[in-house]
Every structure is written in structure tokens, then in C-alpha cells.
Design a protein around this motif. Structure first.
Motif, PDB file in Angstrom:
ATOM      1  N   ASP A  69       0.815  -1.212   0.000  1.00 30.85           N
ATOM      2  CA  ASP A  69       0.000   0.000   0.000  1.00 30.85           C
ATOM      3  C   ASP A  69       0.848   1.261   0.000  1.00 30.85           C
ATOM      4  OD1 ASP A  69      -2.471  -1.344   0.090  1.00 30.85           O
ATOM      5  OD2 ASP A  69      -2.282  -1.636   2.240  1.00 30.85           O
ATOM      6  N   GLY A  70       2.180   1.099  -0.051  1.00 34.47           N
ATOM      7  CA  GLY A  70       3.049   2.255   0.026  1.00 34.47           C
ATOM      8  C   GLY A  70       3.346   2.621   1.470  1.00 34.47           C
ATOM      9  N   PRO A  71       4.419   3.376   1.706  1.00 37.39           N
ATOM     10  CA  PRO A  71       4.835   3.662   3.080  1.00 37.39           C
ATOM     11  C   PRO A  71       3.852   4.510   3.878  1.00 37.39           C
ATOM     12  CG  PRO A  71       6.139   4.932   1.503  1.00 37.39           C
ATOM     13  CD  PRO A  71       5.354   3.938   0.709  1.00 37.39           C
ATOM     14  N   ALA A  72       3.217   5.488   3.256  1.00 42.87           N
ATOM     15  CA  ALA A  72       2.334   6.385   4.000  1.00 42.87           C
ATOM     16  C   ALA A  72       1.165   5.631   4.626  1.00 42.87           C
ATOM     17  CB  ALA A  72       1.829   7.500   3.087  1.00 42.87           C
ATOM     18  N   VAL A  73       0.415   4.912   3.802  1.00 36.34           N
ATOM     19  CA  VAL A  73      -0.742   4.161   4.291  1.00 36.34           C
ATOM     20  C   VAL A  73      -0.310   3.058   5.249  1.00 36.34           C
ATOM     21  CG1 VAL A  73      -2.553   2.546   3.604  1.00 36.34           C
ATOM     22  CG2 VAL A  73      -2.255   4.681   2.360  1.00 36.34           C
ATOM     23  N   SER A  74       0.811   2.401   4.934  1.00 39.79           N
ATOM     24  CA  SER A  74       1.275   1.292   5.772  1.00 39.79           C
ATOM     25  C   SER A  74       1.627   1.763   7.179  1.00 39.79           C
ATOM     26  CB  SER A  74       2.488   0.626   5.114  1.00 39.79           C
ATOM     27  OG  SER A  74       2.131   0.036   3.886  1.00 39.79           O
ATOM     28  N   PHE A  75       2.343   2.881   7.284  1.00 33.24           N
ATOM     29  CA  PHE A  75       2.716   3.384   8.611  1.00 33.24           C
ATOM     30  C   PHE A  75       1.492   3.877   9.380  1.00 33.24           C
ATOM     31  CE2 PHE A  75       7.299   3.629   7.493  1.00 33.24           C
ATOM     32  CZ  PHE A  75       7.817   3.173   8.691  1.00 33.24           C
ATOM     33  N   VAL A 174      -7.796   6.481   6.711  1.00 36.16           N
ATOM     34  CA  VAL A 174      -6.618   6.058   5.950  1.00 36.16           C
ATOM     35  C   VAL A 174      -6.969   6.115   4.468  1.00 36.16           C
ATOM     36  CG1 VAL A 174      -4.893   4.269   5.605  1.00 36.16           C
ATOM     37  CG2 VAL A 174      -5.923   4.576   7.857  1.00 36.16           C
ATOM     38  N   LYS A 175      -6.657   7.263   3.853  1.00 39.39           N
ATOM     39  CA  LYS A 175      -6.957   7.473   2.440  1.00 39.39           C
ATOM     40  C   LYS A 175      -5.667   7.795   1.693  1.00 39.39           C
ATOM     41  CE  LYS A 175     -11.695   9.156   3.147  1.00 39.39           C
ATOM     42  NZ  LYS A 175     -12.657  10.254   2.881  1.00 39.39           N
ATOM     43  N   LYS A 176      -5.230   6.853   0.867  1.00 40.79           N
ATOM     44  CA  LYS A 176      -3.966   7.004   0.145  1.00 40.79           C
ATOM     45  C   LYS A 176      -3.938   8.267  -0.694  1.00 40.79           C
ATOM     46  CE  LYS A 176      -0.764   4.344  -2.730  1.00 40.79           C
ATOM     47  NZ  LYS A 176      -0.545   3.036  -3.408  1.00 40.79           N
ATOM     48  N   GLU A 177      -5.083   8.609  -1.267  1.00 40.62           N
ATOM     49  CA  GLU A 177      -5.149   9.765  -2.175  1.00 40.62           C
ATOM     50  C   GLU A 177      -5.186  11.095  -1.425  1.00 40.62           C
ATOM     51  OE1 GLU A 177      -9.396   8.687  -1.208  1.00 40.62           O
ATOM     52  OE2 GLU A 177      -7.521   7.610  -1.603  1.00 40.62           O
ATOM     53  N   LYS A 178      -5.166  11.039  -0.074  1.00 42.81           N
ATOM     54  CA  LYS A 178      -5.236  12.267   0.721  1.00 42.81           C
ATOM     55  C   LYS A 178      -4.011  12.469   1.611  1.00 42.81           C
ATOM     56  CE  LYS A 178      -9.527  13.243  -0.582  1.00 42.81           C
ATOM     57  NZ  LYS A 178      -9.873  14.420  -1.384  1.00 42.81           N
ATOM     58  N   ILE A 179      -3.127  11.485   1.688  1.00 44.72           N
ATOM     59  CA  ILE A 179      -1.972  11.562   2.595  1.00 44.72           C
ATOM     60  C   ILE A 179      -0.684  11.646   1.786  1.00 44.72           C
ATOM     61  CG2 ILE A 179      -0.701  10.392   4.430  1.00 44.72           C
ATOM     62  CD1 ILE A 179      -3.311   8.970   5.178  1.00 44.72           C
ATOM     63  N   TYR A 184       4.769  13.423   7.643  1.00 40.21           N
ATOM     64  CA  TYR A 184       4.186  14.733   7.327  1.00 40.21           C
ATOM     65  C   TYR A 184       2.824  14.864   8.008  1.00 40.21           C
ATOM     66  CZ  TYR A 184       3.517  18.655   3.946  1.00 40.21           C
ATOM     67  OH  TYR A 184       3.348  19.872   3.341  1.00 40.21           O
ATOM     68  N   LEU A 185       1.985  13.844   7.849  1.00 38.83           N
ATOM     69  CA  LEU A 185       0.650  13.845   8.448  1.00 38.83           C
ATOM     70  C   LEU A 185       0.730  13.917   9.966  1.00 38.83           C
ATOM     71  CD1 LEU A 185      -2.479  13.401   7.997  1.00 38.83           C
ATOM     72  CD2 LEU A 185      -1.999  10.978   8.421  1.00 38.83           C
ATOM     73  N   ASN A 236       2.444  17.523  -7.448  1.00 35.06           N
ATOM     74  CA  ASN A 236       2.421  16.457  -6.447  1.00 35.06           C
ATOM     75  C   ASN A 236       1.222  15.533  -6.651  1.00 35.06           C
ATOM     76  OD1 ASN A 236       4.643  17.631  -5.329  1.00 35.06           O
ATOM     77  ND2 ASN A 236       3.668  18.267  -3.430  1.00 35.06           N
ATOM     78  N   ASP A 237       1.416  14.236  -6.366  1.00 38.64           N
ATOM     79  CA  ASP A 237       0.306  13.278  -6.449  1.00 38.64           C
ATOM     80  C   ASP A 237      -0.793  13.646  -5.462  1.00 38.64           C
ATOM     81  OD1 ASP A 237       1.655  11.822  -8.389  1.00 38.64           O
ATOM     82  OD2 ASP A 237       2.606  10.500  -6.924  1.00 38.64           O
TER      83      ASP A 237
END
Length: 305
Positions: A69-75, A174-179, A184-185, A236-237
Motif C-alpha cells: 500500500d506504500g509507506p504512508a498508508v502502511s505506517f 486512511v486514504k492514500k489519495e489524501k496523505i 508529514y501527516l 504532487n500526487d
């Protein structure tokens, strides 16, 4: 007993993962500190899982195997799932911890009953763990609300925080498209609710620079120029407005009116050329360096950040 959870996300980390785990297991801890390591592997295709299973079998780590899920969502997911600890530490798979990192971090955060986040300096090292004779920060980076919301700037692999701050993270979907990124969050949430952010000027982590870094530090003049140009021209994505809106909407009952007004400037900054110009030229933001400030302000002006 003080309960500490170390949270790590791995992906194809076979080259460095054992060094990192060794540095955590070799921490100098007082007798009243209990430390557990939680690892989430994001579908590694190398020998990472085999290495982790060895540590799991020896009861040294707690392991989950999941899709990538990528690092952001995973953490963020790990933070939400890991229950019952007094303090939490974020950890990358390829760095190396000073043996006093946990003790020093806890010492600086103790007696804080408010939501608290700690971060430190880090020494840059190459793939072979050889010093590059420089640190990530030359001075204390700004960590006020507006600067964090616009640029982040806190090195996630050095971060620790208390259970009081975690309570607020539980309110964030937990929204990948928002973090943009988990660290940072976390910093944005802490600043938005007027929590305490503590900086420690000495390096507590050896921050390894190599070709597979998800996020690294630019050290050469050429790489710095390229990084700055990307900030300006690459869209930025996930934008700062989207991430800020997620935090503001999720924590509206806990954010002061003053902080809410600041955050709304960022949420709405893309509305027109005047709102972009206003945020780009804002005196409320205090970026780390002149070149960094210039690239971020121009990126905001173009609506790319």
C-alpha cells in the motif's frame, strides 16, 4: 512499566534490514522499559520475509505480511493497529539507530501529558555505513503549523510520539489519495491541535543514502538543484490542500479557531491567482533554507504543491 512500540514498514530490504533490527535490539534501556517491534512487510519479492521470519520465530518481532500500500498508508495503518503502548517510534528498514536513541527520546518526552512528538537530527552515511561528514539539519528546522502544513520538513525515521498524540491519529481516515507521507501527516496533526513538537539537535540515527531510498537527502549541488526544480514544476500526487483538508475535517472539534483559519488558507489556496500569491508570499511560513523557501513558494504560486 513504560511500554514502547517500534513501527517498521519493509519492502525488498534484505540488504540492510538485519543491521537495523540489530541496532534496535541493542538499545540501552532502563529496567522499566519494555520494547516491542512491529513490522509490516509490503509484499517483498527478495529475501526480506525470510529474514523477518527468523526474527519472528525467535520472538524478537511481531510480523504482518500484506499487500503493498506504500509507506504512508502502511505506517498510518500500523499506528492505528498497534494498541496499548505509551510511546511509538517510526523506523525505516535501512538506517541504524544510536544505542541511546530510545532512552534519549523518552527522556525528552517524559512528563508531557499533552500530545507530543519528538524528532532528532541524523547523520548521513553511505551504503556501507560510512559517514558522509554531514547531518540532515544544520540548525533547528521550523516546525510551526503553517510551515509544517506547507512543507513538512520533519525527518520521519527519527520520529517518536506519545499515546496522547496517537489518539488523534485514530480520527484520520486512511486514504492514500489524501496523505502525502505518514511523518508529514503526524507532524501536521500535532501542530494543528497545539501539541508539543520537540527537536533534539544531536544525531540519533545513521540515515543511509542509497539508490533505493523512497525519500533521501540531496547532498551535491546538482542533486539539490534538481530537487528544487521538481518542487517547482512537478505536480504532487497529493496536494498540501488535500492533506490539510483531511486533517481539518477529521479534527475540527479539536482545532482552535486560530489554527483552523490558518489551515483554511492552505485548503483553499488553489482557488485563484490571488490566493496562491497570498500563500506563496506569506510571512507565516518560515522555511528551512533560502533555496528551499524559493522552490516551495514558487511551487505554491504555480499550484503544484
Amino acid at each position: 512499566m513504560i511500554k514502547v512500540a517500534v513501527l517498521m514498514v519493509t519492502f525488498n530490504g534484505e540488504r540492510y534490514i538485519e543491521e537495523q533490527l540489530t541496532s534496535i535490539l541493542n538499545q540501552k534501556l532502563d529496567d522499566d522499559i519494555a520494547l516491542d517491534i512491529y513490522v509490516r512487510d509490503n509484499a517483498s519479492t527478495d529475501n526480506t520475509v525470510a529474514i523477518l521470519n527468523k526474527y519472528k520465530k525467535e520472538n524478537k518481532i511481531k510480523l504482518k505480511l500484506l499487500e503493498n500500500d506504500g509507506p504512508a498508508v502502511s505506517f498510518v495503518s500500523l499506528i492505528r493497529e498497534t494498541v496499548g503502548y505509551d510511546y511509538y517510534f517510526l523506523c525505516d528498514q535501512d538506517d541504524y539507530w544510536n544505542e541511546e536513541k530510545v532512552r534519549i527520546s523518552l527522556d525528552r518526552m517524559k512528563n508531557n501529558k499533552v500530545p507530543t512528538m519528538f524528532f532528532s537530527n541524523a547523520e548521513l552515511v553511505n551504503e556501507k555505513m560510512e559517514s558522509m561528514d554531514c547531518t540532515v539539519y544544520k540548525k533547528e528546522p521550523p516546525h510551526d503549523l503553517m510551515t509544517i502544513a506547507c512543507s513538512g520538513g520533519i525527518l520521519g525515521c527519527t520520529v517518536a510520539f506519545n499515546s496522547e498524540l496517537r489518539k488523534y491519529i485514530l480520527n484520520i481516515p486512511v486514504k492514500k489519495e489524501k496523505i502525502i507521507m505518514h511523518d508529514y501527516l503526524l507532524a501536521l496533526v500535532c501542530a494543528a491541535i497545539d501539541g508539543r513538537i520537540i527537536y533534539y539537535e544531536k544525531p540519533l540515527v545513521k540515515y543511509r543514502q542509497h539508490g533505493n531510498n523512497v525519500v533521501g537527502v540531496s547532498t551535491s549541488v546538482r542533486s539539490k538543484i534538481i530537487a528544487r526544480l521538481k518542487n517547482i514544476y512537478k505536480k504532487n500526487d497529493v496536494s498540501i490542500s488535500e492533506q490539510t483538508k483531511l486533517v481539518l475535517d477529521s479534527l475540527k472539534d479539536y482545532v482552535s479557531n486560530n489554527n483552523a483559519n490558518k489551515l483554511r488558507r492552505i485548503v483553499n489556496y488553489k482557488e485563484n491567482s490571488l490566493t496562491r500569491l497570498s500563500l506563496a508570499l506569506s510571512s507565516q511560513t518560515k522555511y528551512y533554507s533560502f533555496t528551499g523557501s524559493l522552490s516551495i513558494r514558487l511551487g505554491i504560486l504555480m499550484g503544484n504543491i
